[in-house]
Each structure stands twice: as structure tokens, then as C-alpha cells.
Scaffold this motif. Structure first.
Motif, PDB file in Angstrom:
ATOM      1  N   LEU A  28       0.824  -1.203   0.000  1.00  0.00           N
ATOM      2  CA  LEU A  28       0.000   0.000   0.000  1.00  0.00           C
ATOM      3  C   LEU A  28       0.862   1.258   0.000  1.00  0.00           C
ATOM      4  O   LEU A  28       0.539   2.246  -0.679  1.00  0.00           O
ATOM      5  CB  LEU A  28      -0.947   0.002   1.196  1.00  0.00           C
ATOM      6  N   VAL A  29       1.953   1.245   0.717  1.00  0.00           N
ATOM      7  CA  VAL A  29       2.857   2.393   0.715  1.00  0.00           C
ATOM      8  C   VAL A  29       3.443   2.588  -0.684  1.00  0.00           C
ATOM      9  O   VAL A  29       3.540   3.718  -1.190  1.00  0.00           O
ATOM     10  CB  VAL A  29       3.970   2.215   1.777  1.00  0.00           C
ATOM     11  N   LEU A  30       3.842   1.506  -1.344  1.00  0.00           N
ATOM     12  CA  LEU A  30       4.374   1.605  -2.708  1.00  0.00           C
ATOM     13  C   LEU A  30       3.333   2.146  -3.685  1.00  0.00           C
ATOM     14  O   LEU A  30       3.646   2.958  -4.561  1.00  0.00           O
ATOM     15  CB  LEU A  30       4.899   0.250  -3.174  1.00  0.00           C
ATOM     16  N   VAL A  31       2.092   1.700  -3.555  1.00  0.00           N
ATOM     17  CA  VAL A  31       1.033   2.201  -4.436  1.00  0.00           C
ATOM     18  C   VAL A  31       0.840   3.697  -4.250  1.00  0.00           C
ATOM     19  O   VAL A  31       0.700   4.455  -5.223  1.00  0.00           O
ATOM     20  CB  VAL A  31      -0.287   1.424  -4.190  1.00  0.00           C
ATOM     21  N   VAL A  32       0.841   4.153  -3.026  1.00  0.00           N
ATOM     22  CA  VAL A  32       0.683   5.589  -2.756  1.00  0.00           C
ATOM     23  C   VAL A  32       1.853   6.367  -3.348  1.00  0.00           C
ATOM     24  O   VAL A  32       1.674   7.433  -3.953  1.00  0.00           O
ATOM     25  CB  VAL A  32       0.544   5.834  -1.235  1.00  0.00           C
ATOM     26  N   ILE A  33       3.062   5.841  -3.217  1.00  0.00           N
ATOM     27  CA  ILE A  33       4.225   6.532  -3.779  1.00  0.00           C
ATOM     28  C   ILE A  33       4.110   6.624  -5.301  1.00  0.00           C
ATOM     29  O   ILE A  33       4.363   7.677  -5.899  1.00  0.00           O
ATOM     30  CB  ILE A  33       5.530   5.815  -3.353  1.00  0.00           C
ATOM     31  N   PHE A  34       3.713   5.533  -5.974  1.00  0.00           N
ATOM     32  CA  PHE A  34       3.568   5.556  -7.430  1.00  0.00           C
ATOM     33  C   PHE A  34       2.445   6.500  -7.873  1.00  0.00           C
ATOM     34  O   PHE A  34       2.565   7.189  -8.877  1.00  0.00           O
ATOM     35  CB  PHE A  34       3.321   4.157  -7.981  1.00  0.00           C
ATOM     36  N   ILE A  35       1.368   6.539  -7.112  1.00  0.00           N
ATOM     37  CA  ILE A  35       0.262   7.440  -7.468  1.00  0.00           C
ATOM     38  C   ILE A  35       0.713   8.897  -7.370  1.00  0.00           C
ATOM     39  O   ILE A  35       0.349   9.733  -8.194  1.00  0.00           O
ATOM     40  CB  ILE A  35      -0.959   7.174  -6.562  1.00  0.00           C
ATOM     41  N   LEU A  36       1.525   9.215  -6.395  1.00  0.00           N
ATOM     42  CA  LEU A  36       1.972  10.594  -6.219  1.00  0.00           C
ATOM     43  C   LEU A  36       3.061  10.996  -7.216  1.00  0.00           C
ATOM     44  O   LEU A  36       3.117  12.149  -7.637  1.00  0.00           O
ATOM     45  CB  LEU A  36       2.483  10.808  -4.793  1.00  0.00           C
ATOM     46  N   THR A  37       3.930  10.058  -7.594  1.00  0.00           N
ATOM     47  CA  THR A  37       5.044  10.422  -8.473  1.00  0.00           C
ATOM     48  C   THR A  37       4.738  10.283  -9.957  1.00  0.00           C
ATOM     49  O   THR A  37       5.435  10.879 -10.778  1.00  0.00           O
ATOM     50  CB  THR A  37       6.284   9.573  -8.152  1.00  0.00           C
ATOM     51  N   ALA A  38       3.727   9.530 -10.347  1.00  0.00           N
ATOM     52  CA  ALA A  38       3.426   9.324 -11.769  1.00  0.00           C
ATOM     53  C   ALA A  38       3.126  10.633 -12.507  1.00  0.00           C
ATOM     54  O   ALA A  38       3.648  10.845 -13.605  1.00  0.00           O
ATOM     55  CB  ALA A  38       2.275   8.336 -11.928  1.00  0.00           C
ATOM     56  N   PRO A  39       2.326  11.542 -11.990  1.00  0.00           N
ATOM     57  CA  PRO A  39       2.102  12.802 -12.715  1.00  0.00           C
ATOM     58  C   PRO A  39       3.363  13.652 -12.842  1.00  0.00           C
ATOM     59  O   PRO A  39       3.524  14.404 -13.791  1.00  0.00           O
ATOM     60  CB  PRO A  39       1.051  13.529 -11.875  1.00  0.00           C
ATOM     61  N   LEU A  40       4.276  13.519 -11.919  1.00  0.00           N
ATOM     62  CA  LEU A  40       5.502  14.308 -11.973  1.00  0.00           C
ATOM     63  C   LEU A  40       6.471  13.790 -13.038  1.00  0.00           C
ATOM     64  O   LEU A  40       7.298  14.543 -13.544  1.00  0.00           O
ATOM     65  CB  LEU A  40       6.197  14.293 -10.608  1.00  0.00           C
TER      66      LEU A  40
END
Length: 148
Positions: A28-40
Motif C-alpha cells: 500500500l505504501v508503494l502504491v501511494v508513492i507511485f500514485i503521487l510520483t506518476a504525474p511528476l
């Protein structure tokens, strides 16, 4: 004995199942990190680019058809041309688009020297992409052995 019996309590048995809670937490932590960094990752600089028709790339590559018939006559885009006209028209095509491809069709009876002359004219004009057009062999031709 006055102290009585020492009773042993049964120790807990080792756990044979995998504890999934830490694994789920990490995922879940990895999913949150990917969701936050993908637009960047897509683009860090936001631009409002101007719009123009010149920015469109052609959907198909541009080419000219160059034909040499049995008699050695030259045709550019199915129009008969002399050697001087051929050089001029190929230079114009190269000036408009240097990536223009020359599709060369030559009869099987045309001498190799004539084909090389036409290729030289195209290269002097600035057109270096030359493709040779051929037909696939027929079924009868594929069974015929080639003799040296």
C-alpha cells in the motif's frame, strides 16, 4: 517433596502461516508513492505550446517514383523527362523535403550502367534515400532452378 510438582505449561506452537499484514502495508505504501510520483514523471515543465499547421508531421513518407523502361527512357512520377529535367525536378523535390525517398523501378533488360546513371542524378540532387521496387516471384519462377 514439599514444594510440589513443577508443572510445565505447554509453550506456544510455532506459527506456520505467513503473516500478510506487513506485506500488505508495504504494498500500500508503494502504491501511494507511485500514485503521487506518476504525474511528476510525465513532464516537469508545463508549457502552452503555440499551434500551427507546420508542426504536423506527414502521416506517410514522401516519395517520388522514378521509372526506367526497356528503351532506357526515364519517367518521373509517370511523366517522361529528359536528363536535365530529371536533375531539376529532383533538386526541387530535395529542396522541399530532404528526406524524400526515390522509388526506382527499372526493367530487367535495362543495363546496369543506365540504372547507376539515374541513381547518380538522384544523389547529386540531394536525394540519398533510394528504394528499389520489385515484384515477388510467381509460383512457376520459384520452382525453376537458377543457373549461374
Amino acid at each position: 517433596m514439599a514444594f510440589g510438582r513443577l508443572e510445565r505449561t505447554k509453550a506456544s506452537q510455532p506459527m506456520s502461516d505467513i503473516n500478510m499484514t506487513p506485506l500488505v502495508d508495504v504494498m500500500l505504501v508503494l502504491v501511494v508513492i507511485f500514485i503521487l510520483t506518476a504525474p511528476l514523471l510525465s513532464s516537469s515543465i508545463q508549457l502552452d505550446l503555440p499551434k500551427t499547421d507546420a508542426a504536423k508531421s506527414p502521416s506517410a513518407p514522401q516519395f517520388v517514383t522514378l521509372v526506367v523502361d526497356k528503351a532506357g527512357h526515364t519517367f518521373l512520377n509517370d511523366q517522361p523527362v529528359t536528363a536535365a529535367e530529371l536533375a531539376t525536378q529532383l533538386s526541387l523535390a530535395a529542396d522541399q523535403n530532404p528526406d524524400t525517398e526515390v522509388q526506382l523501378r527499372a526493367d530487367t533488360t535495362v543495363p546496369y550502367g543506365r540504372v547507376v546513371e539515374v541513381m547518380g542524378v538522384a544523389q547529386k540532387a540531394g536525394l540519398n534515400k533510394i528504394g528499389f521496387v520489385a515484384q515477388p516471384p510467381t509460383a512457376a519462377a520459384t520452382t525453376t532452378p537458377v543457373t549461374p
